[in-house]
Design a protein around this motif. Sequence first.
Motif, PDB file in Angstrom:
ATOM      1  N   SER A   1     -16.912  12.467   7.184  1.00 33.78           N
ATOM      2  CA  SER A   1     -15.307  12.596   6.707  1.00 33.78           C
ATOM      3  C   SER A   1     -15.486  12.374   5.413  1.00 33.78           C
ATOM      4  O   SER A   1     -16.476  11.670   4.839  1.00 33.78           O
ATOM      5  N   GLU A   2     -14.399  12.633   4.638  1.00 28.06           N
ATOM      6  CA  GLU A   2     -14.473  12.533   3.158  1.00 28.06           C
ATOM      7  C   GLU A   2     -13.238  11.559   2.947  1.00 28.06           C
ATOM      8  O   GLU A   2     -12.259  11.435   3.723  1.00 28.06           O
ATOM      9  N   VAL A   3     -13.427  10.688   1.892  1.00 25.25           N
ATOM     10  CA  VAL A   3     -12.262   9.858   1.314  1.00 25.25           C
ATOM     11  C   VAL A   3     -11.886  10.672   0.142  1.00 25.25           C
ATOM     12  O   VAL A   3     -12.652  10.899  -0.746  1.00 25.25           O
ATOM     13  N   LEU A   4     -10.611  10.988   0.008  1.00 28.15           N
ATOM     14  CA  LEU A   4      -9.975  11.858  -1.037  1.00 28.15           C
ATOM     15  C   LEU A   4      -9.424  10.949  -2.060  1.00 28.15           C
ATOM     16  O   LEU A   4      -8.827   9.886  -1.683  1.00 28.15           O
TER      17      LEU A   4
ATOM     18  N   LEU B   1       0.700  -1.065   0.004  1.00 27.55           N
ATOM     19  CA  LEU B   1      -0.145  -0.036  -0.043  1.00 27.55           C
ATOM     20  C   LEU B   1       0.866   1.177   0.029  1.00 27.55           C
ATOM     21  O   LEU B   1       1.951   1.294   0.603  1.00 27.55           O
ATOM     22  N   ARG B   2       0.335   2.209  -0.705  1.00 27.87           N
ATOM     23  CA  ARG B   2       1.057   3.741  -0.730  1.00 27.87           C
ATOM     24  C   ARG B   2       0.112   4.437   0.075  1.00 27.87           C
ATOM     25  O   ARG B   2      -1.199   4.519  -0.257  1.00 27.87           O
TER      26      ARG B   2
ATOM     27  N   GLY C   1      -8.562   2.848  -0.388  1.00 27.49           N
ATOM     28  CA  GLY C   1      -9.278   2.728   0.803  1.00 27.49           C
ATOM     29  C   GLY C   1      -8.659   3.704   1.744  1.00 27.49           C
ATOM     30  O   GLY C   1      -7.836   4.622   1.396  1.00 27.49           O
ATOM     31  N   ILE C   2      -9.197   3.650   3.065  1.00 27.98           N
ATOM     32  CA  ILE C   2      -8.472   4.408   4.042  1.00 27.98           C
ATOM     33  C   ILE C   2      -7.858   3.590   5.028  1.00 27.98           C
ATOM     34  O   ILE C   2      -7.837   2.422   5.225  1.00 27.98           O
TER      35      ILE C   2
ATOM     36  N   THR D   1      -3.299  12.356   3.847  1.00 25.88           N
ATOM     37  CA  THR D   1      -4.882  12.648   3.990  1.00 25.88           C
ATOM     38  C   THR D   1      -5.399  11.396   4.633  1.00 25.88           C
ATOM     39  O   THR D   1      -6.672  11.099   4.593  1.00 25.88           O
ATOM     40  N   HIS D   2      -4.745  10.010   4.631  1.00 31.19           N
ATOM     41  CA  HIS D   2      -5.037   8.794   5.077  1.00 31.19           C
ATOM     42  C   HIS D   2      -5.626   8.028   4.327  1.00 31.19           C
ATOM     43  O   HIS D   2      -6.127   6.927   4.490  1.00 31.19           O
ATOM     44  N   GLU D   3      -5.781   8.252   3.025  1.00 30.86           N
ATOM     45  CA  GLU D   3      -6.153   7.218   1.932  1.00 30.86           C
ATOM     46  C   GLU D   3      -4.847   6.402   1.573  1.00 30.86           C
ATOM     47  O   GLU D   3      -3.742   6.858   1.511  1.00 30.86           O
TER      48      GLU D   3
END
Length: 182
Positions: free
Chosen positions: A119-122, A59-60, A79-80, A64-66
């Motif tokens: 919250s948002e997933v960017l 994972l990279r 994903g988050i 912003t935590h995605e």
Amino acid sequence: QATPDIRGQPLCAMASSLFSGAVVTLGRRSVCSAARASASRVPMAPALWHAARSFSSELRFAKTHEWIRVDGPGRGTVGISNFAQEQLGELQAIGLPSPGTSFKQGDELASLESIKSISEVLAPCDCEILEVNEALQDEPTLINSSPEQDGWVAKVKFAGELPELLDRSSYDAGTEDGSIPP
């Protein structure tokens, strides 16, 4: 026997060049149908191993935590992070994008509603949605129980190289020392 030059070739072509149709598996998937047809197994050559690692399950992370996992050339799963789901608390609902929708890096790709906040997933990169995790509509807590596996949000198509993203150790260090805020 000389090793053929496989730079720039798709994985299937590399497997055929190096192993003449032998099975080369990456995780649980064969590299190509020609490889699957063969019953023999041979060790993966270093050049193919290096190319295969670029499509690994690593994972990279965005600050912003995605996260994004590259699944193949120009394809990935988003994903988050576990850190993000811990900060949100138990998820109650998710707003998923429609397949075919395009996003620029940093655009809101999905919304998450938890017992604490919305919250948002960017989007971690410029991308187009190929598929969404429909299971999250009925069970958004999959993100809480398995944020980096079953709780994926979307499968995406992207062009070119990914933007500068963090590996797991850099991301974890940043969340621990506060240089990546919650």
